[in-house]
Motif scaffolding. Structure first.
Motif, PDB file in Angstrom:
ATOM      1  N   LYS A   1      -7.596  -5.113  30.343  1.00 48.46           N
ATOM      2  CA  LYS A   1      -7.052  -5.969  29.294  1.00 48.46           C
ATOM      3  C   LYS A   1      -5.726  -5.413  28.788  1.00 48.46           C
ATOM      4  CE  LYS A   1     -11.448  -7.827  27.637  1.00 48.46           C
ATOM      5  NZ  LYS A   1     -12.283  -8.094  26.428  1.00 48.46           N
ATOM      6  N   GLU A   2      -4.970  -6.274  28.113  1.00 57.91           N
ATOM      7  CA  GLU A   2      -3.713  -5.837  27.529  1.00 57.91           C
ATOM      8  C   GLU A   2      -3.973  -5.046  26.242  1.00 57.91           C
ATOM      9  OE1 GLU A   2      -0.761  -9.430  29.085  1.00 57.91           O
ATOM     10  OE2 GLU A   2      -1.115  -9.135  26.954  1.00 57.91           O
ATOM     11  N   ARG A   3      -2.997  -4.239  25.888  1.00 61.30           N
ATOM     12  CA  ARG A   3      -3.085  -3.495  24.638  1.00 61.30           C
ATOM     13  C   ARG A   3      -3.029  -4.492  23.467  1.00 61.30           C
ATOM     14  NH1 ARG A   3       0.188   2.068  24.260  1.00 61.30           N
ATOM     15  NH2 ARG A   3      -0.912   2.151  26.277  1.00 61.30           N
ATOM     16  N   GLU A   4      -3.931  -4.327  22.515  1.00 62.13           N
ATOM     17  CA  GLU A   4      -3.994  -5.261  21.398  1.00 62.13           C
ATOM     18  C   GLU A   4      -3.914  -4.539  20.058  1.00 62.13           C
ATOM     19  OE1 GLU A   4      -7.668  -7.442  21.380  1.00 62.13           O
ATOM     20  OE2 GLU A   4      -8.878  -5.684  20.869  1.00 62.13           O
ATOM     21  N   PHE A   5      -3.408  -5.272  19.076  1.00 62.34           N
ATOM     22  CA  PHE A   5      -3.256  -4.756  17.735  1.00 62.34           C
ATOM     23  C   PHE A   5      -4.613  -4.588  17.058  1.00 62.34           C
ATOM     24  CE2 PHE A   5      -1.585  -4.098  13.608  1.00 62.34           C
ATOM     25  CZ  PHE A   5      -2.323  -4.890  12.731  1.00 62.34           C
ATOM     26  N   VAL A   6      -4.757  -3.505  16.285  1.00 59.86           N
ATOM     27  CA  VAL A   6      -5.977  -3.270  15.520  1.00 59.86           C
ATOM     28  C   VAL A   6      -5.680  -3.246  14.022  1.00 59.86           C
ATOM     29  CG1 VAL A   6      -7.859  -1.647  15.051  1.00 59.86           C
ATOM     30  CG2 VAL A   6      -7.039  -1.960  17.398  1.00 59.86           C
ATOM     31  N   ALA A   7      -4.758  -2.369  13.611  1.00 57.30           N
ATOM     32  CA  ALA A   7      -4.454  -2.237  12.188  1.00 57.30           C
ATOM     33  C   ALA A   7      -3.098  -1.567  12.023  1.00 57.30           C
ATOM     34  CB  ALA A   7      -5.530  -1.419  11.478  1.00 57.30           C
ATOM     35  N   ALA A   8      -2.460  -1.824  10.877  1.00 61.01           N
ATOM     36  CA  ALA A   8      -1.173  -1.201  10.599  1.00 61.01           C
ATOM     37  C   ALA A   8      -1.045  -0.960   9.100  1.00 61.01           C
ATOM     38  CB  ALA A   8      -0.028  -2.066  11.109  1.00 61.01           C
ATOM     39  N   ILE A   9      -0.168  -0.014   8.768  1.00 70.08           N
ATOM     40  CA  ILE A   9       0.031   0.355   7.366  1.00 70.08           C
ATOM     41  C   ILE A   9       1.513   0.605   7.135  1.00 70.08           C
ATOM     42  CG2 ILE A   9      -0.408   2.817   7.834  1.00 70.08           C
ATOM     43  CD1 ILE A   9      -1.865   2.899   5.088  1.00 70.08           C
ATOM     44  N   SER A  10       2.007   0.173   5.999  1.00 69.46           N
ATOM     45  CA  SER A  10       3.420   0.369   5.676  1.00 69.46           C
ATOM     46  C   SER A  10       3.706   1.843   5.441  1.00 69.46           C
ATOM     47  CB  SER A  10       3.779  -0.447   4.435  1.00 69.46           C
ATOM     48  OG  SER A  10       3.028   0.001   3.326  1.00 69.46           O
ATOM     49  N   TRP A  11       4.985   2.181   5.392  1.00 69.57           N
ATOM     50  CA  TRP A  11       5.359   3.583   5.278  1.00 69.57           C
ATOM     51  C   TRP A  11       4.819   4.216   3.985  1.00 69.57           C
ATOM     52  CZ3 TRP A  11       8.561   5.788   1.511  1.00 69.57           C
ATOM     53  CH2 TRP A  11       9.153   4.868   0.623  1.00 69.57           C
TER      54      TRP A  11
END
Length: 125
Positions: free
Chosen positions: A42-52
């Motif tokens: 499968k392709e790499r997929e987004f899980v979670a992100a956080i601002s600086w």
């Protein structure tokens, strides 16, 4: 920025793991932090992100309510707490550094320029 992901392992469904992404230097504190995953075939997929600053977090629908991203800029580290894990969460998890001073962290792989080596998470049923 050099990133080192750790904390993966084998866990039963319903269990928990905490991933860590440690950066080589303090400049990581100005970058958005992201977690992505890639399952075999499968392709790499987004899980979670956080601002600086840590003030804004974004999650994929598939992990909302189960995963929590956080950061400790004094330790140059971003974390991913994963609860109620499911077999479909099995993948290699990658951390990444995105846009500096971003107040709205991106969910796109293309917006992240620095990547860790990945840590394997396996959830058994």
């Amino acid at each position: 920025v050099q990133l080192q992901a750790s904390g993966g392992g084998l866990v039963q469904a319903g269990g928990s793991l905490r991933l860590s992404c440690a950066a080589s230097d303090r400049t990581f504190s100005i970058y958005a932090g992201g977690w992505f995953r890639q399952a075999p075939g499968k392709e790499r997929e987004f899980v979670a992100a956080i601002s600086w600053s840590g003030g804004v977090t974004v999650y994929a629908d598939s992990v909302k309510g189960r995963f929590a991203i956080s950061r400790d800029n004094a330790k140059n580290t971003v974390y991913l707490q994963m609860n109620n894990l499911k077999p479909e969460d099995t993948a290699v998890y990658y951390c990444a550094a995105g846009t500096p001073y971003s107040t709205r962290p991106s969910t796109s792989v293309k917006e992240y320029n620095y990547w860790g080596q990945g840590t394997q998470v396996t959830v058994s049923s």
